[in-house]
Design a protein around this motif. Structure first.
Motif, PDB file in Angstrom:
ATOM      1  N   TYR A   1       0.815  -1.220   0.000  1.00 33.83           N
ATOM      2  CA  TYR A   1       0.000   0.000   0.000  1.00 33.83           C
ATOM      3  C   TYR A   1       0.849   1.271   0.000  1.00 33.83           C
ATOM      4  O   TYR A   1       0.511   2.258  -0.640  1.00 33.83           O
ATOM      5  CB  TYR A   1      -0.962  -0.009   1.189  1.00 33.83           C
ATOM      6  CG  TYR A   1      -1.995   1.080   1.088  1.00 33.83           C
ATOM      7  CD1 TYR A   1      -3.014   0.993   0.136  1.00 33.83           C
ATOM      8  CD2 TYR A   1      -1.933   2.213   1.902  1.00 33.83           C
ATOM      9  CE1 TYR A   1      -3.944   2.005   0.011  1.00 33.83           C
ATOM     10  CE2 TYR A   1      -2.863   3.226   1.771  1.00 33.83           C
ATOM     11  CZ  TYR A   1      -3.872   3.119   0.835  1.00 33.83           C
ATOM     12  OH  TYR A   1      -4.788   4.125   0.693  1.00 33.83           O
ATOM     13  N   ASP A   2       2.001   1.219   0.702  1.00 34.30           N
ATOM     14  CA  ASP A   2       2.867   2.397   0.779  1.00 34.30           C
ATOM     15  C   ASP A   2       3.316   2.882  -0.602  1.00 34.30           C
ATOM     16  O   ASP A   2       3.453   4.077  -0.836  1.00 34.30           O
ATOM     17  CB  ASP A   2       4.127   2.076   1.609  1.00 34.30           C
ATOM     18  CG  ASP A   2       3.826   2.262   3.086  1.00 34.30           C
ATOM     19  OD1 ASP A   2       2.711   2.735   3.387  1.00 34.30           O
ATOM     20  OD2 ASP A   2       4.691   1.918   3.912  1.00 34.30           O
TER      21      ASP A   2
ATOM     22  N   LYS B   1       0.132   4.490  -2.216  1.00 31.84           N
ATOM     23  CA  LYS B   1      -0.715   5.330  -1.354  1.00 31.84           C
ATOM     24  C   LYS B   1      -0.942   6.732  -1.917  1.00 31.84           C
ATOM     25  O   LYS B   1      -2.075   7.197  -2.044  1.00 31.84           O
ATOM     26  CB  LYS B   1      -0.074   5.422   0.039  1.00 31.84           C
ATOM     27  CG  LYS B   1      -0.953   6.107   1.072  1.00 31.84           C
ATOM     28  CD  LYS B   1      -0.343   5.996   2.456  1.00 31.84           C
ATOM     29  CE  LYS B   1       0.960   6.777   2.532  1.00 31.84           C
ATOM     30  NZ  LYS B   1       1.626   6.623   3.837  1.00 31.84           N
ATOM     31  N   GLU B   2       0.173   7.371  -2.259  1.00 25.96           N
ATOM     32  CA  GLU B   2       0.121   8.764  -2.673  1.00 25.96           C
ATOM     33  C   GLU B   2      -0.813   8.984  -3.869  1.00 25.96           C
ATOM     34  O   GLU B   2      -1.570   9.945  -3.911  1.00 25.96           O
ATOM     35  CB  GLU B   2       1.548   9.193  -3.027  1.00 25.96           C
ATOM     36  CG  GLU B   2       1.652  10.634  -3.276  1.00 25.96           C
ATOM     37  CD  GLU B   2       2.677  11.288  -2.359  1.00 25.96           C
ATOM     38  OE1 GLU B   2       3.550  10.589  -1.797  1.00 25.96           O
ATOM     39  OE2 GLU B   2       2.599  12.500  -2.235  1.00 25.96           O
TER      40      GLU B   2
ATOM     41  N   TYR C   1      -3.022   6.483  -5.115  1.00 28.76           N
ATOM     42  CA  TYR C   1      -4.309   5.813  -4.910  1.00 28.76           C
ATOM     43  C   TYR C   1      -5.249   6.647  -4.038  1.00 28.76           C
ATOM     44  O   TYR C   1      -6.468   6.641  -4.247  1.00 28.76           O
ATOM     45  CB  TYR C   1      -4.082   4.433  -4.279  1.00 28.76           C
ATOM     46  CG  TYR C   1      -5.334   3.589  -4.249  1.00 28.76           C
ATOM     47  CD1 TYR C   1      -6.054   3.349  -5.426  1.00 28.76           C
ATOM     48  CD2 TYR C   1      -5.816   3.057  -3.058  1.00 28.76           C
ATOM     49  CE1 TYR C   1      -7.208   2.585  -5.402  1.00 28.76           C
ATOM     50  CE2 TYR C   1      -6.969   2.282  -3.033  1.00 28.76           C
ATOM     51  CZ  TYR C   1      -7.663   2.051  -4.207  1.00 28.76           C
ATOM     52  OH  TYR C   1      -8.813   1.312  -4.194  1.00 28.76           O
ATOM     53  N   SER C   2      -4.669   7.410  -3.102  1.00 28.37           N
ATOM     54  CA  SER C   2      -5.520   8.214  -2.229  1.00 28.37           C
ATOM     55  C   SER C   2      -6.352   9.225  -3.029  1.00 28.37           C
ATOM     56  O   SER C   2      -7.413   9.648  -2.595  1.00 28.37           O
ATOM     57  CB  SER C   2      -4.662   8.941  -1.184  1.00 28.37           C
ATOM     58  OG  SER C   2      -3.759   9.803  -1.832  1.00 28.37           O
ATOM     59  N   GLN C   3      -5.862   9.565  -4.228  1.00 22.39           N
ATOM     60  CA  GLN C   3      -6.594  10.532  -5.050  1.00 22.39           C
ATOM     61  C   GLN C   3      -7.790   9.910  -5.777  1.00 22.39           C
ATOM     62  O   GLN C   3      -8.646  10.631  -6.297  1.00 22.39           O
ATOM     63  CB  GLN C   3      -5.651  11.153  -6.092  1.00 22.39           C
ATOM     64  CG  GLN C   3      -4.482  11.896  -5.480  1.00 22.39           C
ATOM     65  CD  GLN C   3      -3.497  12.357  -6.545  1.00 22.39           C
ATOM     66  OE1 GLN C   3      -3.894  12.837  -7.594  1.00 22.39           O
ATOM     67  NE2 GLN C   3      -2.218  12.223  -6.269  1.00 22.39           N
TER      68      GLN C   3
ATOM     69  N   GLU D   1      -9.257   6.855  -4.385  1.00 23.51           N
ATOM     70  CA  GLU D   1      -9.840   5.866  -3.476  1.00 23.51           C
ATOM     71  C   GLU D   1     -11.333   6.118  -3.235  1.00 23.51           C
ATOM     72  O   GLU D   1     -12.104   5.173  -3.025  1.00 23.51           O
ATOM     73  CB  GLU D   1      -9.078   5.840  -2.154  1.00 23.51           C
ATOM     74  CG  GLU D   1      -9.254   4.535  -1.403  1.00 23.51           C
ATOM     75  CD  GLU D   1      -8.190   4.301  -0.351  1.00 23.51           C
ATOM     76  OE1 GLU D   1      -7.402   5.233  -0.056  1.00 23.51           O
ATOM     77  OE2 GLU D   1      -8.143   3.179   0.173  1.00 23.51           O
ATOM     78  N   MET D   2     -11.739   7.375  -3.290  1.00 23.82           N
ATOM     79  CA  MET D   2     -13.159   7.683  -3.072  1.00 23.82           C
ATOM     80  C   MET D   2     -14.047   7.075  -4.180  1.00 23.82           C
ATOM     81  O   MET D   2     -15.252   6.951  -4.015  1.00 23.82           O
ATOM     82  CB  MET D   2     -13.364   9.193  -2.991  1.00 23.82           C
ATOM     83  CG  MET D   2     -13.023   9.932  -4.269  1.00 23.82           C
ATOM     84  SD  MET D   2     -12.955  11.722  -4.029  1.00 23.82           S
ATOM     85  CE  MET D   2     -11.231  12.062  -4.117  1.00 23.82           C
TER      86      MET D   2
ATOM     87  N   ARG E   1     -13.548   3.973  -5.330  1.00 22.65           N
ATOM     88  CA  ARG E   1     -13.073   2.581  -5.356  1.00 22.65           C
ATOM     89  C   ARG E   1     -14.092   1.595  -5.919  1.00 22.65           C
ATOM     90  O   ARG E   1     -13.743   0.581  -6.499  1.00 22.65           O
ATOM     91  CB  ARG E   1     -12.583   2.147  -3.981  1.00 22.65           C
ATOM     92  CG  ARG E   1     -13.637   2.130  -2.885  1.00 22.65           C
ATOM     93  CD  ARG E   1     -12.980   1.956  -1.509  1.00 22.65           C
ATOM     94  NE  ARG E   1     -11.973   0.883  -1.490  1.00 22.65           N
ATOM     95  CZ  ARG E   1     -12.230  -0.399  -1.377  1.00 22.65           C
ATOM     96  NH1 ARG E   1     -13.479  -0.802  -1.312  1.00 22.65           N
ATOM     97  NH2 ARG E   1     -11.268  -1.285  -1.344  1.00 22.65           N
TER      98      ARG E   1
ATOM     99  N   LYS F   1      -4.475   7.505 -13.366  1.00 22.51           N
ATOM    100  CA  LYS F   1      -3.971   7.271 -12.006  1.00 22.51           C
ATOM    101  C   LYS F   1      -4.159   5.807 -11.612  1.00 22.51           C
ATOM    102  O   LYS F   1      -3.280   5.211 -10.999  1.00 22.51           O
ATOM    103  CB  LYS F   1      -4.685   8.196 -11.023  1.00 22.51           C
ATOM    104  CG  LYS F   1      -4.161   9.610 -11.119  1.00 22.51           C
ATOM    105  CD  LYS F   1      -4.904  10.591 -10.235  1.00 22.51           C
ATOM    106  CE  LYS F   1      -4.343  11.989 -10.503  1.00 22.51           C
ATOM    107  NZ  LYS F   1      -5.370  13.004 -10.503  1.00 22.51           N
TER     108      LYS F   1
ATOM    109  N   CYS G   1      -1.322   3.021 -10.652  1.00 24.00           N
ATOM    110  CA  CYS G   1      -1.366   2.208  -9.419  1.00 24.00           C
ATOM    111  C   CYS G   1      -1.233   0.721  -9.761  1.00 24.00           C
ATOM    112  O   CYS G   1      -0.510  -0.017  -9.090  1.00 24.00           O
ATOM    113  CB  CYS G   1      -2.676   2.434  -8.664  1.00 24.00           C
ATOM    114  SG  CYS G   1      -2.762   4.034  -7.858  1.00 24.00           S
TER     115      CYS G   1
END
Lengths: 247, 303
Positions: B115-116, B119-120, B122-124, B126-127, B129, B143, B147
């Motif tokens: 995940y690390d 993360k940077e 995917y966090s953009q 993830e909402m 998903r 993006k 990933c």
């Protein structure tokens, strides 16, 4: 509407898909013989707006004319009276050069005699007389592009729509292509062009920048640079499109 | 020396029928750098990518990725690289999370374990998903594809034209992401037709019609430009081009946005002469200044 010297007149154009407003009340005009750059971020609504201007989609509301024909009531006439070219699709690779000209000439209703003359004139103007019997798939990219542009104007349209005509094209071919655009415009053809190359935005007489379905800015490159305090169109675009809320 | 190289390409040739897609390509890509392969459509970029990602065999020459041969050790290479082809290889009917899970599973790992790494980026997204890939915007698809290419922590990331057709603002954002990926230790081999992206790479190679026409850091390539270059500004770019082009000693004359770049030999016509020619042609109020070449000037000279 009296649109004497205008190739495009658009008033309060809206296009909705369900509850999504792709084009949000845009109004603008393009003068005859003008090179008009239609810019915007991906997803800003450019393609949707362009489809309406080309008679391929009906607006949810709003009025307008393209080449003098109503975008609401005369879509078939619009299709007959505009030229269209994109980088993705333009010519049939498995047909020969003269067959492509014949095909598109026929689609636009030219007579055999007119097509024969057009073929000669076009190949001469392009210095491609010897390529007449060549398959389009075997032509260098630069030739294909010039031929595609000429064929988009085989029926002498008042306005030609160019959808990212230079994407991925090498620097020399890209510039040669713009010199052709400039030549067409100086012969009185209106050129409506989209591009992601900001140096090409500088070659337009005027540009508009779409953000989130609206036209956020419109004007000559010089006036936009002054208005947004940027040294080039890349700076202008970054300042305007950087504010977009949707992708 | 050898261990410092992430990719070594030696004398690679590839033809499709009569078309020579790649002609004697040799390149060294160092560990941890962003290496840009810069050239237009049809130059051979994708052919080289497909050979290095072990999807096509070369006709001649050989290449190594992480010390593994692209022909004999292809399985080892496939485990240690990430590849984002020009057309995103996403499953349109799977959701964002399902696509990511799928790619992790194929590589025998899990999203949680790595995940690390993602993360940077995917966090953009993830909402979204649970949204199907086909319903994502172009930027979000990009993006997600990135990933998916990173989810197994590859050593080398291959990105084939990740920014083609992407608007100028989103392109800048994408390169910011690449800088972060590089900072995490991944070697990035990226191709692009946009000359202005050259400056964002550590080293580049210019490719044209299947041949490497120059290579080095962007600064090295620019420093090898042999000619004097003038920037001409004025109201009518296309008339300026037509006036300057036939002048004796003018090697090349190309539009560059609101300027025109005029290349002359070091002992060629000077600014005064160019300005006089413009005045004589009735083009008043132009300016002519010496300027520094960019990568696009170099490409135009070499191609």
């Amino acid at each position: 509407m009296d649109n004497g010297n205008k190739s495009v007149v658009i008033r309060n154009l809206v296009k909705k898909f369900g509850d999504f407003t792709a084009v949000d009340n845009i109004s603008f005009e393009v003068a005859k013989g003008e090179i008009f750059g239609f810019l915007g971020a991906n997803g800003a609504g450019k393609t949707t707006a362009m489809r309406i201007l080309c008679g391929l989609s009906r607006p949810s509301s709003g009025e307008g004319t393209v080449a003098g024909y109503s975008i609401n009531r005369e879509q078939e006439k619009i299709k007959r009276h505009i030229g269209y070219m994109s980088q993705k699709f333009s010519l049939y690779p498995d047909l020969k050069v003269f067959e492509n000209i014949e095909l598109f000439g026929g689609i636009y209703g030219l007579t055999d005699k007119q097509i024969a003359k057009k073929t000669d004139d076009m190949l001469k103007a392009l210095s491609m007389e010897k390529a007449r019997d060549m398959f389009v798939r075997d032509m260098p990219l630069g030739w294909k592009q010039k031929l595609a542009f000429s064929i988009a104007m085989v029926h002498d349209p008042q306005i030609v729509f160019l959808d990212e005509p230079t994407g991925g094209v090498d620097p020399v071919t890209r510039r040669n292509f713009w010199e052709m655009i400039y030549k067409a415009a100086s012969d009185g053809v209106t050129v409506f062009v989209t591009t992601h190359y900001m140096d090409e935005a500088e070659y337009c007489d005027r540009v508009s920048v779409m953000v989130d379905g609206r036209i956020e800015a419109i004007g000559s490159p010089a006036s936009l640079k002054e208005q947004y305090g940027a040294s080039d169109m890349d700076g202008v675009f970054t300042k305007i499109a950087g504010r977009a809320e949707r992708e | 020396m050898q261990e410092e190289l992430a990719i070594r390409v030696e004398g690679i040739c590839k033809s499709y029928k009569d078309t020579k897609a790649l002609q004697d390509i040799s390149l060294d890509i160092r560990n941890g750098e962003i290496f840009g392969l810069i050239g237009p459509d049809g130059a051979g970029k994708t052919s080289l990518f497909r050979i290095l990602t072990t999807l096509t065999l070369p006709d001649e020459g050989h290449a190594e990725v992480n010390g593994n041969d692209v022909v004999s050790d292809y399985e080892a290479i496939r485990r240690t690289i990430g590849y984002m082809p020009g057309h995103f290889a996403l499953y349109q009917d799977l959701s964002v999370a399902e696509n990511l899970d799928f790619y992790a599973t194929v590589f025998g790992t899990t999203v949680e374990a790595n995940y690390d790494t993602i993360k940077e980026i995917y966090s953009q997204i993830e909402m979204f998903r649970d949204r199907k890939a086909k319903n994502l915007s172009g930027g979000m698809k990009q993006k997600l594809a990135l990933c998916c290419a990173l989810v197994h922590k590859p050593d080398v990331l291959f990105l084939d034209e990740p920014t083609t057709g992407v608007d100028a603002v989103s392109r800048k954002e994408f390169w910011t992401m690449l800088a972060r990926i590089k900072a995490s230790g991944v070697t990035i081999f990226v191709s692009t037709p946009y000359m202005d992206e050259a400056g964002l790479c550590d080293r580049i190679a210019l490719i044209h019609e299947g041949k490497i026409i120059d290579r080095g850091t962007p600064a090295e390539i620019v420093s090898r430009y042999p000619d004097r270059l003038y920037s001409v500004r004025g109201d009518n770019m296309f008339r300026i081009l037509n006036v300057l082009r036939p002048i004796d000693g003018v090697l090349r004359c190309s539009s560059f946005g609101c300027e025109c770049h005029v290349a002359v030999p070091q002992d060629g016509p000077d600014a005064t002469l160019l300005l006089a020619a413009l005045e004589n042609a009735g083009l008043h109020g132009c300016s002519v200044e010496e300027t520094e070449p960019g990568i696009e000037d170099c490409f135009i000279r070499l191609s």
